[in-house]
Motif scaffolding. Structure first.
Motif, PDB file in Angstrom:
ATOM      1  N   GLN A 104       0.817  -1.212   0.000  1.00  0.00           N
ATOM      2  CA  GLN A 104       0.000   0.000   0.000  1.00  0.00           C
ATOM      3  C   GLN A 104       0.853   1.265   0.000  1.00  0.00           C
ATOM      4  O   GLN A 104       0.566   2.221  -0.738  1.00  0.00           O
ATOM      5  CB  GLN A 104      -0.939  -0.006   1.203  1.00  0.00           C
ATOM      6  N   LYS A 105       1.900   1.301   0.822  1.00  0.00           N
ATOM      7  CA  LYS A 105       2.771   2.475   0.890  1.00  0.00           C
ATOM      8  C   LYS A 105       3.488   2.704  -0.439  1.00  0.00           C
ATOM      9  O   LYS A 105       3.627   3.849  -0.892  1.00  0.00           O
ATOM     10  CB  LYS A 105       3.794   2.312   2.013  1.00  0.00           C
ATOM     11  N   LEU A 106       3.938   1.626  -1.060  1.00  0.00           N
ATOM     12  CA  LEU A 106       4.606   1.763  -2.353  1.00  0.00           C
ATOM     13  C   LEU A 106       3.628   2.245  -3.422  1.00  0.00           C
ATOM     14  O   LEU A 106       3.969   3.102  -4.252  1.00  0.00           O
ATOM     15  CB  LEU A 106       5.223   0.431  -2.767  1.00  0.00           C
ATOM     16  N   GLN A 107       2.419   1.724  -3.408  1.00  0.00           N
ATOM     17  CA  GLN A 107       1.435   2.152  -4.394  1.00  0.00           C
ATOM     18  C   GLN A 107       1.078   3.627  -4.225  1.00  0.00           C
ATOM     19  O   GLN A 107       0.890   4.346  -5.217  1.00  0.00           O
ATOM     20  CB  GLN A 107       0.183   1.288  -4.300  1.00  0.00           C
ATOM     21  N   GLN A 108       0.982   4.091  -2.976  1.00  0.00           N
ATOM     22  CA  GLN A 108       0.693   5.505  -2.738  1.00  0.00           C
ATOM     23  C   GLN A 108       1.806   6.393  -3.281  1.00  0.00           C
ATOM     24  O   GLN A 108       1.552   7.426  -3.903  1.00  0.00           O
ATOM     25  CB  GLN A 108       0.508   5.744  -1.241  1.00  0.00           C
ATOM     26  N   ALA A 109       3.053   5.974  -3.061  1.00  0.00           N
ATOM     27  CA  ALA A 109       4.182   6.755  -3.561  1.00  0.00           C
ATOM     28  C   ALA A 109       4.210   6.768  -5.081  1.00  0.00           C
ATOM     29  O   ALA A 109       4.495   7.801  -5.709  1.00  0.00           O
ATOM     30  CB  ALA A 109       5.488   6.180  -3.012  1.00  0.00           C
ATOM     31  N   VAL A 110       3.906   5.632  -5.693  1.00  0.00           N
ATOM     32  CA  VAL A 110       3.903   5.534  -7.146  1.00  0.00           C
ATOM     33  C   VAL A 110       2.793   6.399  -7.746  1.00  0.00           C
ATOM     34  O   VAL A 110       2.979   7.036  -8.794  1.00  0.00           O
ATOM     35  CB  VAL A 110       3.744   4.063  -7.581  1.00  0.00           C
ATOM     36  N   GLU A 111       1.639   6.445  -7.116  1.00  0.00           N
ATOM     37  CA  GLU A 111       0.538   7.262  -7.619  1.00  0.00           C
ATOM     38  C   GLU A 111       0.898   8.742  -7.623  1.00  0.00           C
ATOM     39  O   GLU A 111       0.416   9.507  -8.469  1.00  0.00           O
ATOM     40  CB  GLU A 111      -0.709   7.033  -6.764  1.00  0.00           C
ATOM     41  N   ASP A 112       1.741   9.166  -6.678  1.00  0.00           N
ATOM     42  CA  ASP A 112       2.144  10.569  -6.612  1.00  0.00           C
ATOM     43  C   ASP A 112       3.127  10.934  -7.714  1.00  0.00           C
ATOM     44  O   ASP A 112       3.145  12.081  -8.177  1.00  0.00           O
ATOM     45  CB  ASP A 112       2.772  10.871  -5.244  1.00  0.00           C
ATOM     46  N   GLN A 113       3.973   9.977  -8.130  1.00  0.00           N
ATOM     47  CA  GLN A 113       4.977  10.257  -9.155  1.00  0.00           C
ATOM     48  C   GLN A 113       5.061   9.107 -10.164  1.00  0.00           C
ATOM     49  O   GLN A 113       6.100   8.457 -10.283  1.00  0.00           O
ATOM     50  CB  GLN A 113       6.354  10.466  -8.521  1.00  0.00           C
ATOM     51  N   PRO A 114       4.008   8.830 -10.899  1.00  0.00           N
ATOM     52  CA  PRO A 114       4.030   7.678 -11.810  1.00  0.00           C
ATOM     53  C   PRO A 114       5.034   7.825 -12.941  1.00  0.00           C
ATOM     54  O   PRO A 114       5.489   6.831 -13.502  1.00  0.00           O
ATOM     55  CB  PRO A 114       2.595   7.633 -12.338  1.00  0.00           C
ATOM     56  N   GLU A 115       5.402   9.077 -13.263  1.00  0.00           N
ATOM     57  CA  GLU A 115       6.287   9.281 -14.404  1.00  0.00           C
ATOM     58  C   GLU A 115       7.718   8.818 -14.134  1.00  0.00           C
ATOM     59  O   GLU A 115       8.473   8.561 -15.085  1.00  0.00           O
ATOM     60  CB  GLU A 115       6.295  10.768 -14.801  1.00  0.00           C
ATOM     61  N   VAL A 116       8.108   8.680 -12.863  1.00  0.00           N
ATOM     62  CA  VAL A 116       9.498   8.301 -12.558  1.00  0.00           C
ATOM     63  C   VAL A 116       9.663   6.807 -12.323  1.00  0.00           C
ATOM     64  O   VAL A 116      10.789   6.337 -12.140  1.00  0.00           O
ATOM     65  CB  VAL A 116      10.029   9.073 -11.327  1.00  0.00           C
ATOM     66  N   CYS A 117       8.564   6.056 -12.314  1.00  0.00           N
ATOM     67  CA  CYS A 117       8.693   4.633 -11.938  1.00  0.00           C
ATOM     68  C   CYS A 117       7.745   3.734 -12.727  1.00  0.00           C
ATOM     69  O   CYS A 117       6.930   3.025 -12.130  1.00  0.00           O
ATOM     70  CB  CYS A 117       8.468   4.472 -10.448  1.00  0.00           C
ATOM     71  N   PRO A 118       7.819   3.724 -14.055  1.00  0.00           N
ATOM     72  CA  PRO A 118       6.907   2.872 -14.836  1.00  0.00           C
ATOM     73  C   PRO A 118       7.111   1.383 -14.588  1.00  0.00           C
ATOM     74  O   PRO A 118       6.146   0.618 -14.574  1.00  0.00           O
ATOM     75  CB  PRO A 118       7.228   3.250 -16.287  1.00  0.00           C
ATOM     76  N   VAL A 119       8.364   0.958 -14.395  1.00  0.00           N
ATOM     77  CA  VAL A 119       8.624  -0.463 -14.164  1.00  0.00           C
ATOM     78  C   VAL A 119       8.082  -0.885 -12.811  1.00  0.00           C
ATOM     79  O   VAL A 119       7.412  -1.915 -12.677  1.00  0.00           O
ATOM     80  CB  VAL A 119      10.139  -0.763 -14.263  1.00  0.00           C
ATOM     81  N   LEU A 120       8.349  -0.097 -11.764  1.00  0.00           N
ATOM     82  CA  LEU A 120       7.856  -0.420 -10.428  1.00  0.00           C
ATOM     83  C   LEU A 120       6.331  -0.415 -10.408  1.00  0.00           C
ATOM     84  O   LEU A 120       5.707  -1.279  -9.770  1.00  0.00           O
ATOM     85  CB  LEU A 120       8.402   0.577  -9.409  1.00  0.00           C
ATOM     86  N   ARG A 121       5.724   0.528 -11.103  1.00  0.00           N
ATOM     87  CA  ARG A 121       4.258   0.589 -11.163  1.00  0.00           C
ATOM     88  C   ARG A 121       3.701  -0.697 -11.759  1.00  0.00           C
ATOM     89  O   ARG A 121       2.715  -1.266 -11.262  1.00  0.00           O
ATOM     90  CB  ARG A 121       3.842   1.801 -11.990  1.00  0.00           C
ATOM     91  N   ASN A 122       4.312  -1.163 -12.816  1.00  0.00           N
ATOM     92  CA  ASN A 122       3.890  -2.405 -13.450  1.00  0.00           C
ATOM     93  C   ASN A 122       4.078  -3.598 -12.504  1.00  0.00           C
ATOM     94  O   ASN A 122       3.208  -4.462 -12.381  1.00  0.00           O
ATOM     95  CB  ASN A 122       4.698  -2.622 -14.734  1.00  0.00           C
ATOM     96  N   LEU A 123       5.212  -3.629 -11.804  1.00  0.00           N
ATOM     97  CA  LEU A 123       5.500  -4.731 -10.884  1.00  0.00           C
ATOM     98  C   LEU A 123       4.508  -4.771  -9.729  1.00  0.00           C
ATOM     99  O   LEU A 123       4.053  -5.844  -9.322  1.00  0.00           O
ATOM    100  CB  LEU A 123       6.926  -4.597 -10.346  1.00  0.00           C
ATOM    101  N   LEU A 124       4.161  -3.611  -9.189  1.00  0.00           N
ATOM    102  CA  LEU A 124       3.219  -3.572  -8.067  1.00  0.00           C
ATOM    103  C   LEU A 124       1.834  -4.039  -8.496  1.00  0.00           C
ATOM    104  O   LEU A 124       1.133  -4.712  -7.737  1.00  0.00           O
ATOM    105  CB  LEU A 124       3.151  -2.158  -7.492  1.00  0.00           C
ATOM    106  N   SER A 125       1.427  -3.660  -9.701  1.00  0.00           N
ATOM    107  CA  SER A 125       0.133  -4.111 -10.213  1.00  0.00           C
ATOM    108  C   SER A 125       0.127  -5.626 -10.375  1.00  0.00           C
ATOM    109  O   SER A 125      -0.839  -6.309 -10.017  1.00  0.00           O
ATOM    110  CB  SER A 125      -0.166  -3.423 -11.543  1.00  0.00           C
ATOM    111  N   ARG A 126       1.215  -6.175 -10.918  1.00  0.00           N
ATOM    112  CA  ARG A 126       1.324  -7.626 -11.068  1.00  0.00           C
ATOM    113  C   ARG A 126       1.364  -8.309  -9.702  1.00  0.00           C
ATOM    114  O   ARG A 126       0.793  -9.388  -9.518  1.00  0.00           O
ATOM    115  CB  ARG A 126       2.581  -7.964 -11.862  1.00  0.00           C
ATOM    116  N   PHE A 127       2.052  -7.698  -8.746  1.00  0.00           N
ATOM    117  CA  PHE A 127       2.146  -8.265  -7.401  1.00  0.00           C
ATOM    118  C   PHE A 127       0.775  -8.326  -6.743  1.00  0.00           C
ATOM    119  O   PHE A 127       0.406  -9.325  -6.122  1.00  0.00           O
ATOM    120  CB  PHE A 127       3.116  -7.432  -6.569  1.00  0.00           C
ATOM    121  N   GLU A 128      -0.004  -7.255  -6.878  1.00  0.00           N
ATOM    122  CA  GLU A 128      -1.346  -7.249  -6.305  1.00  0.00           C
ATOM    123  C   GLU A 128      -2.201  -8.356  -6.915  1.00  0.00           C
ATOM    124  O   GLU A 128      -2.943  -9.048  -6.211  1.00  0.00           O
ATOM    125  CB  GLU A 128      -2.007  -5.887  -6.523  1.00  0.00           C
TER     126      GLU A 128
END
Length: 257
Positions: A104-128
Motif C-alpha cells: 500500500q505504501k509503495l502504491q501511494q508513492a507511485v501514484e504521486d509520481q508515476p512518471e518516474v517509476c513505470p517499471v515499479l508501477r507495473n510490478l506492483l500491479s502484477r504483485f497485487e
C-alpha cells in the motif's frame, strides 16, 4: 516528425486492437490474470507474502526508480524504511523482493509520481494480482492427518502448524477477520478474494481443532514467538465473524473459552 504508431512502439495487433504483451510496461492489470511466472509465496521468516523480481527489472528499480521516488530518507513508516534499507542499501545487488506489507505504501508513492517509476508501477500491479490469486487458491492442499490417503494430500507438504501460522499471518496483513471501516482495504481491486480468504480461514480455524488437534484455546501458546498474531488480541467483531462460520465447529464452550 510523425507520431509513433502502436506497431512502431512494439505493441502487437490482437483482435482488432493493439495490446501490449503481459510483461510490457504498458500492460494493464486485466492482461495479467495468467501471470504464473510472477507468483506470490508465503515467507515463514518474514510472515509475509513475497515475490522475487527478475534481475533485469530489479536493476532498473534499484538504480533509477526507487532513488528518485524516495529521495528523502529515512521514511516515516518504519516498515517501508526497513524494506528500502534492504533493497537499496544492499551491496550484493540481490534481486528485489516485494513484500505485501509494503504494497500500500509503495502504491501511494507511485501514484504521486508515476512518471518516474513505470517499471515499479507495473510490478506492483502484477504483485497485487498475484496476491489475489494466492488468496483465492489458499490453501494449496490439506496437511496430512490420519485417515487421509497419501494421494489426497500429495499437493501440500506443509504441516498443520505451518498452515496455522500462514493463516494468521495473512489475516494480520489484511487487517484481521473483520477489518474496521476506517482501515484502508489491503487490496482495493480484489475484495472478493479477501472475503473468500476470510471465510476459508474461519473454516480452517475450526478444522485445525476438530481434525488436527490444534485447539483454539492453545493458539496463543503455539504462536508465543509472534504475539501480534495471538487471537487474544482479536476485537469483538472478529470473534463474531468467526462464530458465523458453520463448518467444522468444535463444541461451543471450547470456542468461548
Amino acid at each position: 516528425f510523425a507520431a509513433l504508431t502502436p506497431l512502431a512502439m512494439g505493441l502487437p495487433f490482437h483482435e482488432g486492437l493493439y495490446r501490449p504483451q503481459e510483461f510490457h510496461v504498458l500492460s494493464g492489470p486485466g492482461l495479467r490474470s495468467g501471470d504464473h511466472s510472477f507468483a506470490a509465496n508465503f515467507d515463514p521468516e518474514l510472515l509475509d507474502l513475497v515475490v522475487e523480481v527478475p534481475k533485469s527489472q530489479s536493476e532498473s528499480v534499484t538504480e533509477f526508480e526507487l532513488p528518485l521516488l524516495f529521495d528523502q530518507r529515512p521514511q516515516e513508516d518504519p516498515i517501508l524504511e526497513a524494506w528500502l534499507g534492504k533493497t537499496l542499501d544492499n551491496p550484493d545487488k540481490a534481486p528485489v523482493v516485494l513484500e505485501a506489507r509494503c504494497l500500500q505504501k509503495l502504491q501511494q508513492a507511485v501514484e504521486d509520481q508515476p512518471e518516474v517509476c513505470p517499471v515499479l508501477r507495473n510490478l506492483l500491479s502484477r504483485f497485487e494480482a498475484s496476491i489475489a490469486q494466492w488468496l483465492s487458491s489458499w490453501p494449496q492442499g490439506e496437511p496430512w492427518r490420519e485417515g487421509l490417503t497419501p494421494a489426497s494430500c500429495s499437493t501440500c507438504r506443509q504441516s498443520a502448524e505451518m498452515l496455522e501460522l500462514e493463516l494468521h499471518s495473512v489475516l494480520a496483513l489484511q487487517g484481521g477477520m473483520a477489518p474496521g471501516p476506517q482501515q484502508p482495504p489491503f487490496l482495493p481491486e480484489s475484495e472478493e478474494a479477501l472475503d473468500a480468504f476470510r471465510q476459508e480461514a474461519a473454516a480452517w480455524l475450526f478444522k485445525l481443532e476438530a481434525l488436527y488437534g490444534l485447539e483454539l484455546i492453545n493458539q496463543p501458546e503455539r504462536l508465543a514467538q509472534q504475539p501480534r498474531l495471538s487471537m487474544l488480541s482479536w476485537e469483538l467483531a472478529e470473534v463474531e465473524a468467526l462464530l458465523q462460520c458453520p463448518y467444522f465447529r468444535p463444541p461451543e464452550m471450547s470456542v468461548w473459552r
